[in-house]
Design a protein around this motif. Structure first.
Motif, PDB file in Angstrom:
ATOM      1  N   ALA A  45      78.317  61.048  75.200  1.00  0.00           N
ATOM      2  CA  ALA A  45      77.512  60.295  76.297  1.00  0.00           C
ATOM      3  C   ALA A  45      77.380  58.786  75.880  1.00  0.00           C
ATOM      4  O   ALA A  45      77.778  57.877  76.891  1.00  0.00           O
ATOM      5  N   LEU A  46      77.497  58.481  74.760  1.00  0.00           N
ATOM      6  CA  LEU A  46      77.658  57.010  74.299  1.00  0.00           C
ATOM      7  C   LEU A  46      78.965  56.376  74.678  1.00  0.00           C
ATOM      8  O   LEU A  46      79.321  55.346  75.085  1.00  0.00           O
ATOM      9  N   ARG A  47      79.995  57.384  74.177  1.00  0.00           N
ATOM     10  CA  ARG A  47      81.451  56.990  74.337  1.00  0.00           C
ATOM     11  C   ARG A  47      81.710  56.752  75.921  1.00  0.00           C
ATOM     12  O   ARG A  47      82.518  56.075  76.274  1.00  0.00           O
ATOM     13  N   THR A  48      81.018  57.759  76.659  1.00  0.00           N
ATOM     14  CA  THR A  48      81.239  57.740  78.314  1.00  0.00           C
ATOM     15  C   THR A  48      80.944  56.317  78.970  1.00  0.00           C
ATOM     16  O   THR A  48      81.539  55.868  79.890  1.00  0.00           O
ATOM     17  N   ILE A  49      79.797  55.699  78.286  1.00  0.00           N
ATOM     18  CA  ILE A  49      79.257  54.703  78.930  1.00  0.00           C
ATOM     19  C   ILE A  49      79.434  53.424  78.171  1.00  0.00           C
ATOM     20  O   ILE A  49      78.946  52.361  78.541  1.00  0.00           O
ATOM     21  N   TYR A  50      80.169  53.601  77.110  1.00  0.00           N
ATOM     22  CA  TYR A  50      80.719  52.567  76.150  1.00  0.00           C
ATOM     23  C   TYR A  50      80.949  51.237  76.810  1.00  0.00           C
ATOM     24  O   TYR A  50      80.417  50.029  76.534  1.00  0.00           O
ATOM     25  N   PRO A  51      82.082  51.487  77.775  1.00  0.00           N
ATOM     26  CA  PRO A  51      82.778  50.160  78.256  1.00  0.00           C
ATOM     27  C   PRO A  51      81.645  49.363  79.154  1.00  0.00           C
ATOM     28  O   PRO A  51      81.844  48.277  79.269  1.00  0.00           O
ATOM     29  N   MET A  52      80.798  49.788  79.644  1.00  0.00           N
ATOM     30  CA  MET A  52      79.665  49.229  80.413  1.00  0.00           C
ATOM     31  C   MET A  52      78.751  48.505  79.462  1.00  0.00           C
ATOM     32  O   MET A  52      77.903  47.691  80.004  1.00  0.00           O
ATOM     33  N   ARG A  53      78.560  48.989  78.353  1.00  0.00           N
ATOM     34  CA  ARG A  53      77.654  48.542  77.460  1.00  0.00           C
ATOM     35  C   ARG A  53      78.251  47.376  76.428  1.00  0.00           C
ATOM     36  O   ARG A  53      77.608  46.484  75.816  1.00  0.00           O
ATOM     37  N   GLN A  54      79.357  47.526  76.511  1.00  0.00           N
ATOM     38  CA  GLN A  54      80.143  46.561  75.185  1.00  0.00           C
ATOM     39  C   GLN A  54      80.350  45.337  76.013  1.00  0.00           C
ATOM     40  O   GLN A  54      81.147  45.315  77.162  1.00  0.00           O
ATOM     41  N   GLN A  55      80.069  44.146  75.195  1.00  0.00           N
ATOM     42  CA  GLN A  55      80.166  42.729  75.761  1.00  0.00           C
ATOM     43  C   GLN A  55      81.438  42.379  76.247  1.00  0.00           C
ATOM     44  O   GLN A  55      81.771  41.870  77.037  1.00  0.00           O
TER      45      GLN A  55
END
Length: 236
Positions: free
Chosen positions: A64-74
């Motif tokens: 789940a973290l990988r799924t949304i990672y691009p949205m959280r990565q600065q």
């Protein structure tokens, strides 16, 4: 953005998997390496099977973290904000990635891990029955699948609503769940101690209703994730 396009979902999936290839490969290697390590050390292919089941049960937190990672990565949020994608289309991809891709992902790593450990195992069983048992007892068990989706959907929701310090949110959620279970168990024990055992024996639980409630839990978490996604608008 007007309308809903499955084509945009496919295009976004292609972009996501391409941009996150390194992260998914790291997760893939970890899911293979852990069962292989414990399986070879114990010289037991069933240890590798058990480890793969544990990864399947709780590995959704990382997926789940990988799924949304691009949205959280600065460094990637600007690109994510500029993509021609609606919240509905983004949520469709998330559901596909977590509901469909994740079980297949773990199935592949499980088969690969067991195949690597099998030549080092002290047991003389054939590998085919072992793989058949894995499918029957793990990947074809709907209660386990629903529980896995509970973990993943709750993790997705936390990743969407959390601020920059995700660890604190996970820690708070874990402590909250532990506290809730502790209260429920204590209340249940007190109630049961004050009820006639013969009356308890007469209580019947509707299996269909219990299954519906059980299945609805991840559905509610996914619905809350979609609601949070619309409200959040990627303002991390």
């Amino acid at each position: 953005m007007k309308g809903y396009s499955i084509g945009r979902v496919v295009q976004y999936a292609r972009y996501h998997y391409t941009s996150q290839t390194k992260n998914y490969m790291s997760l893939f290697l970890a899911c293979v390496a852990l069962p292989v390590l414990f399986g070879i050390l114990s010289r037991d292919v069933f240890v590798a099977e058990a480890m793969s089941t544990a990864i399947y049960t709780f590995g959704g937190l990382a997926f789940a973290l990988r799924t949304i990672y691009p949205m959280r990565q600065q460094g990637m949020r600007v690109m994510e904000c500029s993509l021609p994608l609606s919240n509905e289309e983004r949520m469709t991809f998330m559901l596909f990635n977590l509901v469909v891709v994740y079980p297949i992902f773990i199935l592949v790593t499980t088969i690969l891990g067991i195949a690597i450990v099998y030549p080092f195992s002290d047991y003389t069983v054939d590998v085919v029955p072992v793989l058949a048992e894995v499918m029957r007892e793990t990947f074809l068990k709907w209660p386990l699948y629903v529980f896995v989706q509970m973990v993943i959907s709750a993790s997705l929701l936390l990743n969407i609503v959390a601020g920059r310090n995700l660890f604190v949110v996970y820690l708070g959620a874990f402590m909250g769940v532990v506290a809730f279970l502790g209260v429920v168990i204590r209340l249940s024990v007190r109630v049961l101690m004050n009820i006639d055992p013969e009356y308890i024996a007469t209580i019947e639980i509707n299996d269909t209703a219990a299954r519906v409630v059980y299945i609805l839990i991840p559905v509610v978490f996914y619905a809350l994730s979609y609601w949070a996604l619309r409200r959040r608008q990627m303002k991390w």
